[in-house]
Design a protein around this motif. Structure first.
Motif, PDB file in Angstrom:
ATOM      1  N   UNK A 108     -16.639  13.977  12.154  1.00 38.58           N
ATOM      2  CA  UNK A 108     -16.492  15.439  12.099  1.00 38.58           C
ATOM      3  C   UNK A 108     -17.295  16.106  13.202  1.00 38.58           C
ATOM      4  N   UNK A 109     -18.500  15.600  13.466  1.00 37.82           N
ATOM      5  CA  UNK A 109     -19.325  16.162  14.536  1.00 37.82           C
ATOM      6  C   UNK A 109     -18.662  15.945  15.895  1.00 37.82           C
ATOM      7  N   UNK A 110     -18.082  14.763  16.103  1.00 43.15           N
ATOM      8  CA  UNK A 110     -17.415  14.466  17.381  1.00 43.15           C
ATOM      9  C   UNK A 110     -16.205  15.361  17.600  1.00 43.15           C
ATOM     10  N   UNK A 111     -15.540  15.734  16.530  1.00 47.64           N
ATOM     11  CA  UNK A 111     -14.340  16.562  16.639  1.00 47.64           C
ATOM     12  C   UNK A 111     -14.657  18.041  16.693  1.00 47.64           C
ATOM     13  N   UNK A 112     -15.839  18.418  16.289  1.00 41.17           N
ATOM     14  CA  UNK A 112     -16.250  19.811  16.406  1.00 41.17           C
ATOM     15  C   UNK A 112     -15.967  20.648  15.174  1.00 41.17           C
ATOM     16  N   UNK A 113     -16.417  21.895  15.298  1.00 37.50           N
ATOM     17  CA  UNK A 113     -16.288  22.852  14.197  1.00 37.50           C
ATOM     18  C   UNK A 113     -14.821  22.997  13.772  1.00 37.50           C
ATOM     19  N   UNK A 114     -14.621  23.055  12.484  1.00 36.31           N
ATOM     20  CA  UNK A 114     -13.276  23.231  11.945  1.00 36.31           C
ATOM     21  C   UNK A 114     -12.483  21.940  11.800  1.00 36.31           C
ATOM     22  N   UNK A 115     -13.106  20.805  12.095  1.00 33.33           N
ATOM     23  CA  UNK A 115     -12.401  19.523  11.964  1.00 33.33           C
ATOM     24  C   UNK A 115     -12.034  19.284  10.499  1.00 33.33           C
ATOM     25  N   UNK A 116     -10.844  18.797  10.282  1.00 32.07           N
ATOM     26  CA  UNK A 116     -10.364  18.494   8.928  1.00 32.07           C
ATOM     27  C   UNK A 116     -11.118  17.279   8.404  1.00 32.07           C
ATOM     28  N   UNK A 117     -11.785  17.405   7.266  1.00 35.58           N
ATOM     29  CA  UNK A 117     -12.548  16.271   6.741  1.00 35.58           C
ATOM     30  C   UNK A 117     -11.678  15.178   6.119  1.00 35.58           C
ATOM     31  N   UNK A 118     -10.380  15.457   5.922  1.00 35.73           N
ATOM     32  CA  UNK A 118      -9.521  14.492   5.238  1.00 35.73           C
ATOM     33  C   UNK A 118      -8.435  13.926   6.140  1.00 35.73           C
ATOM     34  N   UNK A 119      -8.159  12.658   5.927  1.00 32.30           N
ATOM     35  CA  UNK A 119      -7.002  11.987   6.504  1.00 32.30           C
ATOM     36  C   UNK A 119      -6.276  11.372   5.312  1.00 32.30           C
ATOM     37  N   UNK A 120      -5.060  11.813   5.069  1.00 29.95           N
ATOM     38  CA  UNK A 120      -4.313  11.393   3.891  1.00 29.95           C
ATOM     39  C   UNK A 120      -3.041  10.689   4.319  1.00 29.95           C
ATOM     40  N   UNK A 121      -2.720   9.629   3.594  1.00 26.45           N
ATOM     41  CA  UNK A 121      -1.547   8.818   3.916  1.00 26.45           C
ATOM     42  C   UNK A 121      -0.756   8.552   2.643  1.00 26.45           C
ATOM     43  N   UNK A 122       0.545   8.696   2.748  1.00 29.41           N
ATOM     44  CA  UNK A 122       1.456   8.216   1.705  1.00 29.41           C
ATOM     45  C   UNK A 122       2.140   6.995   2.279  1.00 29.41           C
ATOM     46  N   UNK A 123       2.062   5.882   1.577  1.00 28.14           N
ATOM     47  CA  UNK A 123       2.606   4.660   2.150  1.00 28.14           C
ATOM     48  C   UNK A 123       3.221   3.733   1.135  1.00 28.14           C
ATOM     49  N   UNK A 124       3.812   2.686   1.664  1.00 24.60           N
ATOM     50  CA  UNK A 124       4.436   1.651   0.846  1.00 24.60           C
ATOM     51  C   UNK A 124       3.813   0.313   1.211  1.00 24.60           C
ATOM     52  N   UNK A 125       3.351  -0.383   0.198  1.00 23.16           N
ATOM     53  CA  UNK A 125       2.807  -1.729   0.356  1.00 23.16           C
ATOM     54  C   UNK A 125       3.851  -2.743  -0.071  1.00 23.16           C
ATOM     55  N   UNK A 126       3.875  -3.867   0.612  1.00 17.72           N
ATOM     56  CA  UNK A 126       4.694  -5.023   0.240  1.00 17.72           C
ATOM     57  C   UNK A 126       3.755  -6.211   0.146  1.00 17.72           C
ATOM     58  N   UNK A 127       3.937  -7.041  -0.851  1.00 18.16           N
ATOM     59  CA  UNK A 127       3.074  -8.201  -0.991  1.00 18.16           C
ATOM     60  C   UNK A 127       3.826  -9.432  -1.447  1.00 18.16           C
ATOM     61  N   UNK A 128       3.373 -10.569  -0.975  1.00 15.70           N
ATOM     62  CA  UNK A 128       3.808 -11.858  -1.483  1.00 15.70           C
ATOM     63  C   UNK A 128       2.605 -12.467  -2.167  1.00 15.70           C
ATOM     64  N   UNK A 129       2.827 -13.032  -3.332  1.00 18.51           N
ATOM     65  CA  UNK A 129       1.728 -13.567  -4.123  1.00 18.51           C
ATOM     66  C   UNK A 129       1.979 -15.019  -4.467  1.00 18.51           C
ATOM     67  N   UNK A 130       0.871 -15.720  -4.710  1.00 19.55           N
ATOM     68  CA  UNK A 130       0.919 -17.108  -5.154  1.00 19.55           C
ATOM     69  C   UNK A 130       0.113 -17.244  -6.435  1.00 19.55           C
ATOM     70  N   UNK A 131       0.650 -17.995  -7.372  1.00 22.37           N
ATOM     71  CA  UNK A 131      -0.095 -18.299  -8.589  1.00 22.37           C
ATOM     72  C   UNK A 131      -1.031 -19.458  -8.268  1.00 22.37           C
ATOM     73  N   UNK A 132      -2.335 -19.249  -8.414  1.00 22.51           N
ATOM     74  CA  UNK A 132      -3.334 -20.275  -8.138  1.00 22.51           C
ATOM     75  C   UNK A 132      -3.966 -20.705  -9.462  1.00 22.51           C
ATOM     76  N   UNK A 133      -4.851 -21.670  -9.408  1.00 21.16           N
ATOM     77  CA  UNK A 133      -5.574 -22.082 -10.613  1.00 21.16           C
ATOM     78  C   UNK A 133      -6.423 -20.944 -11.165  1.00 21.16           C
ATOM     79  N   UNK A 134      -6.748 -19.967 -10.318  1.00 18.49           N
ATOM     80  CA  UNK A 134      -7.562 -18.812 -10.731  1.00 18.49           C
ATOM     81  C   UNK A 134      -6.719 -17.582 -11.044  1.00 18.49           C
ATOM     82  N   UNK A 135      -5.401 -17.706 -11.002  1.00 18.91           N
ATOM     83  CA  UNK A 135      -4.506 -16.577 -11.267  1.00 18.91           C
ATOM     84  C   UNK A 135      -3.751 -16.173 -10.017  1.00 18.91           C
ATOM     85  N   UNK A 136      -3.038 -15.057 -10.105  1.00 20.54           N
ATOM     86  CA  UNK A 136      -2.260 -14.561  -8.975  1.00 20.54           C
ATOM     87  C   UNK A 136      -3.181 -14.094  -7.856  1.00 20.54           C
ATOM     88  N   UNK A 137      -2.797 -14.425  -6.611  1.00 21.70           N
ATOM     89  CA  UNK A 137      -3.521 -13.971  -5.429  1.00 21.70           C
ATOM     90  C   UNK A 137      -2.490 -13.552  -4.386  1.00 21.70           C
TER      91      UNK A 137
END
Length: 173
Positions: A108-137
């Protein structure tokens, strides 16, 4: 579908969505104790973000560094779609995420007075998982931004250069 396979599907869905929620909570609380990632990811994790692709321990460090570029974050996941056959050793999942990031004071200091304190994202995650001896990872995870508001964090010069190369944009740090 018999009762056993229905129960297995519900249990897998519950375990996988709980895993997703746990990852986001760990990120938001920045609880990156040694070995934390073993509870969520396989050793050969491959992570794809707008900053590129990282694998294994580099992917974990990438995640820790990304969260560390902010003073606080809040990740909310929803609409998890889990595809796993009963008893399968692999699964696929996708989920929506609303990600709010509070910039560091130094940003915020580098960007100066009036800099927006927030960066917001709407997104989509995709994942592939494996069942391990300790559960899904999660073994593969990617995030794609659908929309953003505010400015992204100030990136280290080498990261900004890499992003510029990947996106064709001009580097800025």
């Amino acid at each position: 579908m018999n009762e056993m396979s229905s129960t297995t599907n519900l249990l897998d869905h519950f375990e996988i969505t709980t895993l997703i929620s746990g990852i986001f909570r760990t990120m938001d609380e920045q609880r990156f104790d040694e070995g934390w990632a073993e509870a969520y990811f396989t050793d050969d994790l491959q992570m794809t973000t707008p900053l590129g692709v990282a694998e294994g321990a580099d992917a974990v460090r990438h995640l820790e560094q990304a969260v560390g570029r902010f003073s606080a974050t809040l990740h909310i996941s929803s609409d998890a779609l889990v595809r796993a056959e009963p008893g399968a050793r692999t699964a696929n999942a996708s989920w929506n995420a609303h990600m709010t990031h509070v910039h560091l004071d130094s940003t915020l200091q580098a960007r100066g007075e009036g800099a927006d304190p927030l960066f917001t994202v709407g997104g989509i995650y995709e994942g592939q998982l494996r069942r391990t001896d300790s559960g899904w990872r999660i073994s593969r995870m990617s995030v794609r931004a659908v929309w953003t508001t505010g400015e992204p964090p100030v990136l280290p010069e080498e990261t900004a250069t890499r992003v510029a190369e990947l996106t064709g944009a001009q580097a800025s740090s």
